[in-house]
Design an enzyme around this catalytic site. Structure first.
Site, short mmCIF file in Angstrom:
data_model
loop_
_atom_site.label_atom_id
_atom_site.label_comp_id
_atom_site.label_asym_id
_atom_site.label_seq_id
_atom_site.Cartn_x
_atom_site.Cartn_y
_atom_site.Cartn_z
N THR A 90 -2.94 83.92 42.98
CA THR A 90 -3.56 84.99 42.12
C THR A 90 -3.91 84.69 40.60
OG1 THR A 90 -2.79 86.63 43.68
CG2 THR A 90 -3.21 87.27 41.42
N LYS A 103 -17.39 83.06 31.08
CA LYS A 103 -18.16 82.13 30.49
C LYS A 103 -19.69 82.47 30.71
CE LYS A 103 -19.47 77.25 31.81
NZ LYS A 103 -19.20 76.12 32.92
N TYR A 143 5.54 82.08 40.07
CA TYR A 143 5.11 83.29 39.07
C TYR A 143 5.01 82.43 37.79
CZ TYR A 143 4.99 87.31 35.90
OH TYR A 143 4.75 88.43 34.94
N ARG A 184 12.74 95.92 39.28
CA ARG A 184 13.14 95.37 38.02
C ARG A 184 14.07 96.19 37.58
NH1 ARG A 184 6.79 94.23 35.44
NH2 ARG A 184 6.07 95.92 37.13
P1 NAD Z 1 2.02 95.69 38.24
O1 NAD Z 1 2.65 94.88 39.57
O2 NAD Z 1 2.28 97.20 38.03
O3 NAD Z 1 0.45 95.34 38.23
C1 NAD Z 1 -0.14 94.31 38.66
C2 NAD Z 1 -1.56 94.91 39.47
O4 NAD Z 1 -2.43 93.54 39.82
C3 NAD Z 1 -1.23 95.68 40.57
O5 NAD Z 1 -2.19 96.79 40.24
C4 NAD Z 1 -1.82 94.80 41.86
O6 NAD Z 1 -2.34 95.46 42.96
C5 NAD Z 1 -2.77 93.93 41.04
N1 NAD Z 1 -3.11 92.96 41.69
C6 NAD Z 1 -2.13 91.66 42.21
N2 NAD Z 1 -2.68 90.85 42.92
C7 NAD Z 1 -3.91 91.04 42.81
C8 NAD Z 1 -5.12 90.29 43.14
N3 NAD Z 1 -4.97 89.14 43.74
N4 NAD Z 1 -6.33 90.87 42.95
C9 NAD Z 1 -6.43 91.98 42.32
N5 NAD Z 1 -5.34 92.57 41.78
C10 NAD Z 1 -4.10 92.32 41.99
O7 NAD Z 1 2.69 94.95 37.27
P2 NAD Z 1 2.60 95.14 35.52
O8 NAD Z 1 3.85 95.13 34.99
O9 NAD Z 1 1.64 96.14 35.19
O10 NAD Z 1 1.96 93.70 35.06
C11 NAD Z 1 0.70 93.49 34.56
C12 NAD Z 1 0.43 92.16 34.18
O11 NAD Z 1 1.23 92.06 33.01
C13 NAD Z 1 0.87 91.08 35.14
O12 NAD Z 1 -0.11 89.84 34.91
C14 NAD Z 1 1.95 90.59 34.73
O13 NAD Z 1 2.35 89.18 34.90
C15 NAD Z 1 2.05 90.83 33.09
N6 NAD Z 1 3.32 90.76 32.54
C16 NAD Z 1 4.27 92.20 32.71
C17 NAD Z 1 5.27 92.24 32.22
C18 NAD Z 1 6.30 93.62 32.17
O14 NAD Z 1 7.47 93.62 31.98
N7 NAD Z 1 5.44 94.59 32.70
C19 NAD Z 1 5.96 91.30 31.43
C20 NAD Z 1 5.27 90.03 31.37
C21 NAD Z 1 3.88 89.85 32.04
N1 UDP Z 2 19.02 92.78 37.15
C1 UDP Z 2 20.27 93.54 37.45
N2 UDP Z 2 20.24 94.69 38.39
C2 UDP Z 2 18.83 95.04 39.13
C3 UDP Z 2 17.71 94.44 38.70
C4 UDP Z 2 17.77 93.07 37.74
O1 UDP Z 2 21.31 93.24 37.02
O2 UDP Z 2 19.07 95.85 39.73
C5 UDP Z 2 18.80 91.91 36.36
C6 UDP Z 2 18.23 90.57 36.56
O3 UDP Z 2 19.38 89.58 37.43
C7 UDP Z 2 17.84 89.89 35.48
C8 UDP Z 2 17.62 91.15 34.25
O4 UDP Z 2 18.19 92.33 35.12
O5 UDP Z 2 18.92 89.24 34.88
C9 UDP Z 2 16.15 91.67 34.18
O6 UDP Z 2 15.61 91.63 35.56
P1 UDP Z 2 14.02 91.86 35.59
O7 UDP Z 2 13.65 91.42 37.29
O8 UDP Z 2 13.74 93.39 35.17
O9 UDP Z 2 13.34 91.08 34.78
P2 UDP Z 2 13.17 89.36 34.57
O10 UDP Z 2 14.34 88.92 35.27
O11 UDP Z 2 11.93 89.06 35.47
O12 UDP Z 2 13.23 89.22 33.15
#
Ligand code: NAD
Ligand code: UDP
Length: 310
Positions: A90, A103, A143, A184
């Site tokens: 993805t 592009k 990821y 999360r």
């Molecule tokens: P999310 O899982 O709620 O959203 C991701 C969306 O992408 C979903 O709607 C899912 O169905 C869609 N998707 C997944 N694979 C796909 C594919 N192959 N084709 C089309 N659609 C696809 O997550 P989010 O928190 O909304 O994250 C959105 C973006 O932001 C992601 O790229 C994530 O890596 C990035 N991001 C989020 C966070 C955060 O804390 N929320 C932090 C860092 C980066």
């Molecule tokens: N975490 C936790 N309990 C939970 C879920 C997550 O203690 O029920 C911890 C996890 O191990 C990490 C932090 O919370 O250290 C943030 O986790 P998350 O999955 O939200 O984000 P990421 O690790 O990708 O930053």
């Protein structure tokens, strides 16, 4: 402007679609609904400027658009580890397909990258010039490395084909429309507190994260897309840094829950600390900085989960 949002039915994507429509854009939301949800966007469906396409970004697509926000990718460890090969496809195939589209139609394209490109960081707080400390063969690699390759692809399409790119590195963001079973930490703790269940801390709870409320993140993403001077990468997040123990206690207090805390084993490769240096964002994005405190943002999020669980 006709704007494509991949992953538009997800947590961040749905807030972005909503904001872009409010700003007067035509919005095409593209999603394969792996972690996305129709409920997140159903309130937008009656807007004549909103269009929904069920599509997977690992397959090419032909569209006429001016701008692309590439968000498609599962973001929580339990979802991105469910099918790790699909996750990396993805990020990588999705980037290639969306960059190819950008592009062809000369669209500006923004990549939703992540603080995970810094891995378990040796530099604190994380600045954009830090190259990171990522395990290439661990359970988070599908990821982290997928997102790193996507950044490489963005830079190469920019240097080689002059594609007009933007890269933002998003730090942990939370708010309404996170999935209750997302895994999360913020959603887990809130759901557990509301049910009166034990809050599950992984490891000692001394690991830190910085939590950005969704509206602050969306504001920065929109400003990044609109500005002409910097392709990035630019960190976006809230530099307030909390241990998971502090977060758990705060959520127990704000929900008024009788829940206790339980300690479970720490997942492999879990980063020990995370905090963005947002100096670049402040400079580039017309003095942007987060405005919603953790307490305020958590209250909104708790309200959301309380109302959806009824
Ligand atoms: P999310 O899982 O709620 O959203 C991701 C969306 O992408 C979903 O709607 C899912 O169905 C869609 N998707 C997944 N694979 C796909 C594919 N192959 N084709 C089309 N659609 C696809 O997550 P989010 O928190 O909304 O994250 C959105 C973006 O932001 C992601 O790229 C994530 O890596 C990035 N991001 C989020 C966070 C955060 O804390 N929320 C932090 C860092 C980066
Ligand atoms: N975490 C936790 N309990 C939970 C879920 C997550 O203690 O029920 C911890 C996890 O191990 C990490 C932090 O919370 O250290 C943030 O986790 P998350 O999955 O939200 O984000 P990421 O690790 O990708 O930053």
């Amino acid at each position: 402007m006709r704007t494509l949002v991949t992953g538009g039915a997800g947590f961040l994507g749905s807030h972005l679609c909503e904001r872009l429509l409010a700003d007067g854009h035509e919005v095409i939301c593209l999603d394969n609904f792996f972690t996305g949800n129709h409920k997140n966007i159903e309130h937008l469906s009656s807007n004549p400027r909103f269009e929904l396409i069920r599509h997977d970004v690992t397959e090419p697509i032909l569209l006429e658009v001016d701008r692309i926000f590439n968000l498609a990718c599962p973001a929580s460890p339990i979802h991105y580890q469910f099918n790790p090969v699909k996750t990396i496809k993805t990020s990588v195939m999705g980037a290639i397909n969306m960059l190819g589209l950008a592009k062809r139609v000369k669209a500006r394209i923004l990549q939703a990258s992540t603080s995970e490109v810094y891995g378990d960081p040796m530099v604190h707080p994380q600045v954009e010039d830090y190259w990171g400390n990522v395990n290439p063969i661990g359970i988070r690699s599908c990821y982290d490395e997928g997102k790193r390759v996507a950044e490489t692809l963005f830079m190469d399409y920019h240097r080689q084909n002059h594609v007009d790119i933007r890269i933002v590195r998003i730090f942990n963001t939370y708010g309404p429309r996170m999935l209750p079973n997302d895994g999360r930490v913020v959603s887990n703790f809130i759901v557990q507190a509301l049910k009166g269940e034990d809050l599950t801390i992984y490891g000692s709870g001394n690991q830190t994260r910085s939590f950005c409320y969704v509206s602050d993140l969306i504001e920065a993403m929109v400003r990044m897309m609109d500005q002409d001077d910097c392709i990035g990468p630019v960190n976006i997040g809230n530099p307030g840094e909390y241990t998971m123990l502090e977060l758990a206690n705060k959520i127990i207090e704000l929900t008024g829950s009788k829940s206790k805390i339980t300690f479970l084993s720490l997942p492999f490769d879990d980063p020990k600390k995370r905090k963005p240096d947002i100096s670049r964002a402040k400079t580039i994005l017309s003095n942007w900085s987060p405005t919603v405190s953790l307490d305020e943002g958590l209250k909104e999020t708790i309200e959301y989960f309380a109302s959806t669980s009824k």
